[in-house]
Scaffold this motif. Sequence first.
Motif, PDB file in Angstrom:
ATOM      1  N   LYS A  68       0.470  -3.255  -7.416  1.00 30.83           N
ATOM      2  CA  LYS A  68      -0.123  -5.145  -7.185  1.00 30.83           C
ATOM      3  C   LYS A  68       0.130  -5.195  -5.218  1.00 30.83           C
ATOM      4  CE  LYS A  68       2.690  -9.485  -5.881  1.00 30.83           C
ATOM      5  NZ  LYS A  68       3.731  -9.865  -6.736  1.00 30.83           N
ATOM      6  N   LEU A  69       0.502  -4.194  -4.765  1.00 35.14           N
ATOM      7  CA  LEU A  69       0.556  -3.645  -3.603  1.00 35.14           C
ATOM      8  C   LEU A  69      -0.067  -3.183  -2.792  1.00 35.14           C
ATOM      9  CD1 LEU A  69       3.297  -3.985  -1.301  1.00 35.14           C
ATOM     10  CD2 LEU A  69       3.533  -1.442  -1.865  1.00 35.14           C
ATOM     11  N   THR A  70      -1.214  -1.934  -3.162  1.00 34.25           N
ATOM     12  CA  THR A  70      -2.018  -1.600  -2.995  1.00 34.25           C
ATOM     13  C   THR A  70      -3.160  -3.181  -2.796  1.00 34.25           C
ATOM     14  OG1 THR A  70      -1.637   0.669  -3.971  1.00 34.25           O
ATOM     15  CG2 THR A  70      -4.463  -0.521  -3.013  1.00 34.25           C
ATOM     16  N   ASN A  71      -3.220  -4.159  -3.443  1.00 32.39           N
ATOM     17  CA  ASN A  71      -4.235  -4.783  -4.432  1.00 32.39           C
ATOM     18  C   ASN A  71      -3.745  -6.210  -3.109  1.00 32.39           C
ATOM     19  OD1 ASN A  71      -5.841  -4.152  -5.778  1.00 32.39           O
ATOM     20  ND2 ASN A  71      -4.388  -5.246  -7.552  1.00 32.39           N
ATOM     21  N   GLU A  72      -2.680  -5.939  -2.502  1.00 29.61           N
ATOM     22  CA  GLU A  72      -2.329  -7.708  -2.047  1.00 29.61           C
ATOM     23  C   GLU A  72      -2.646  -6.547  -0.337  1.00 29.61           C
ATOM     24  OE1 GLU A  72       1.039 -10.098  -1.815  1.00 29.61           O
ATOM     25  OE2 GLU A  72      -0.700 -10.086  -4.238  1.00 29.61           O
ATOM     26  N   CYS A 248      -6.273  13.387  -1.783  1.00 29.96           N
ATOM     27  CA  CYS A 248      -6.030  13.354  -3.853  1.00 29.96           C
ATOM     28  C   CYS A 248      -6.697  11.951  -2.864  1.00 29.96           C
ATOM     29  CB  CYS A 248      -4.483  12.934  -3.169  1.00 29.96           C
ATOM     30  SG  CYS A 248      -4.174  12.174  -5.246  1.00 29.96           S
ATOM     31  N   ALA A 249      -6.985  11.268  -2.233  1.00 33.94           N
ATOM     32  CA  ALA A 249      -7.650  10.266  -2.189  1.00 33.94           C
ATOM     33  C   ALA A 249      -9.578  10.584  -2.664  1.00 33.94           C
ATOM     34  CB  ALA A 249      -8.088   9.210  -0.685  1.00 33.94           C
ATOM     35  N   PHE A 269      -4.084   3.420  -1.948  1.00 30.44           N
ATOM     36  CA  PHE A 269      -3.555   3.775  -2.579  1.00 30.44           C
ATOM     37  C   PHE A 269      -2.766   5.154  -2.791  1.00 30.44           C
ATOM     38  CE2 PHE A 269      -3.778   5.254  -7.131  1.00 30.44           C
ATOM     39  CZ  PHE A 269      -3.181   4.044  -7.446  1.00 30.44           C
ATOM     40  N   THR A 270      -3.157   5.818  -2.503  1.00 32.72           N
ATOM     41  CA  THR A 270      -2.843   7.413  -2.583  1.00 32.72           C
ATOM     42  C   THR A 270      -1.165   6.938  -1.406  1.00 32.72           C
ATOM     43  OG1 THR A 270      -4.954   8.142  -2.610  1.00 32.72           O
ATOM     44  CG2 THR A 270      -2.908   9.550  -2.070  1.00 32.72           C
ATOM     45  N   PHE A 271      -0.974   6.655  -0.461  1.00 31.34           N
ATOM     46  CA  PHE A 271      -0.057   6.834  -0.322  1.00 31.34           C
ATOM     47  C   PHE A 271       1.288   6.117  -0.654  1.00 31.34           C
ATOM     48  CE2 PHE A 271      -2.439   7.274   4.285  1.00 31.34           C
ATOM     49  CZ  PHE A 271      -1.518   8.257   4.613  1.00 31.34           C
ATOM     50  N   HIS A 272       0.828   4.468  -1.483  1.00 31.36           N
ATOM     51  CA  HIS A 272       1.365   3.919  -1.794  1.00 31.36           C
ATOM     52  C   HIS A 272       2.412   4.666  -3.108  1.00 31.36           C
ATOM     53  CE1 HIS A 272       0.351  -0.368  -0.606  1.00 31.36           C
ATOM     54  NE2 HIS A 272       0.742   0.337   0.562  1.00 31.36           N
ATOM     55  N   LEU A 273       1.137   5.930  -3.853  1.00 35.67           N
ATOM     56  CA  LEU A 273       1.520   6.547  -5.208  1.00 35.67           C
ATOM     57  C   LEU A 273       2.029   6.998  -4.765  1.00 35.67           C
ATOM     58  CD1 LEU A 273       1.042   6.719  -8.027  1.00 35.67           C
ATOM     59  CD2 LEU A 273      -0.952   7.671  -7.230  1.00 35.67           C
ATOM     60  N   HIS A 274       2.632   8.075  -3.263  1.00 35.25           N
ATOM     61  CA  HIS A 274       3.266   9.515  -3.481  1.00 35.25           C
ATOM     62  C   HIS A 274       4.671   8.293  -2.782  1.00 35.25           C
ATOM     63  CE1 HIS A 274      -0.036  11.623  -3.211  1.00 35.25           C
ATOM     64  NE2 HIS A 274       0.656  12.821  -3.599  1.00 35.25           N
ATOM     65  N   CYS A 275       4.299   7.037  -2.416  1.00 34.21           N
ATOM     66  CA  CYS A 275       5.673   6.498  -1.614  1.00 34.21           C
ATOM     67  C   CYS A 275       6.609   6.399  -3.294  1.00 34.21           C
ATOM     68  CB  CYS A 275       5.759   5.276  -1.401  1.00 34.21           C
ATOM     69  SG  CYS A 275       5.148   5.131   1.019  1.00 34.21           S
ATOM     70  N   PHE A 276       5.854   5.827  -4.327  1.00 35.81           N
ATOM     71  CA  PHE A 276       6.902   5.524  -5.264  1.00 35.81           C
ATOM     72  C   PHE A 276       7.688   6.867  -5.920  1.00 35.81           C
ATOM     73  CE2 PHE A 276       6.381   6.169  -9.935  1.00 35.81           C
ATOM     74  CZ  PHE A 276       7.773   5.473 -10.099  1.00 35.81           C
TER      75      PHE A 276
END
Length: 358
Positions: A68-72, A248-249, A269-276
Amino acid sequence: MKKHYRKETDCLNCGAELQGKFCHVCGQENLQIRENFGHMMNHAISDYFHFDHQFFHTLKPLLFQPGKLTNEYMAGRRVQYLHPVKMYIFISLVYFLLLFKTGNEPIKVTHTKSKAVTKKELASTNKVLDSVVKNPRMPAFAKAAIINAKKNIDTAAKHEDTIDTDNEKSLINKSYLFPGATHDTTYTQYVASQQKLLPKKRDGFFKRIYNKKAFYYKEKYGSRARDVFFEEYKHNMPKMMFLMLPLCALIFKITFWRNKKYYVEHLIFTFHLHCFLFLFLAIIMLIELIIPKSWSLYDWLNFAATVGIIWYLYRSLRVFYNRSRWRTISKLLGATFMYFIVFTCCLLIALLITAATI
């Protein structure tokens, strides 16, 4: 605390004509130039809590709403959320601090053997035995037994010294060296051994650098050489992971090429995924520090963490790329395989960089 705004309508930063309290060109607030201590602190604290508000407002979709965060962000709704790069830097800093919490600065340690104490004890024992043997009241058979025992003690002591010396040489020759390094005792001997070999059988460029690094650490850190080397190697991991992000991107760009997304979308999306991943693993480490070892819950916790990460990866890919269930699973397997190949290559690069920087 009430803010004091200027009556003039020109921006002091860029000179644009203002249409409100903020400049529509550069964004600077139209505050008075001379502000007292209270106004200055209020401005600083408000900026801090603005970051704090953004961070905690970002945590909910990051942890519990995969994708969701990436879509937002791509939809343009960005003010209420923390910027992906800023969030990655902050979370990765916390994660690697926890990961290296037991790391200490390299300390050169010199191991000394307690030979002086052992010899002193043996001399004292021999002195006592000699005085007993010289006693005229001691029976002949007892004297003979004591003399034989004294000879056995001296022989054992000499044998122990020989074993200790051999062990010490073995320790110098083997235990200080790194996996895959040469068994030569000195760098000069290693170079001479290489010169004797045929050109085709000599070590390559990177292997020579690796061996040179091994001898350097052996000379500088002694028995802690291997530990110090891998400690520096661990501290190169944050740089390696930052290198992994664009790679990764690129993997997601190749895997989901039919989605026709721009590369920067895959990168966000890669940034958000690694943050999680970093935040989730940091939480797991904190839980492991809190839970007593006597509860024996570590295996179950690691299993639950693995399942949670796999589910998050699947869900985030399906939400962001909008693929079917089975298509998402197949894409996830392919992307994971490519990721581990790239990850292994980056590990080797980090190893070579650590070996090359003397």
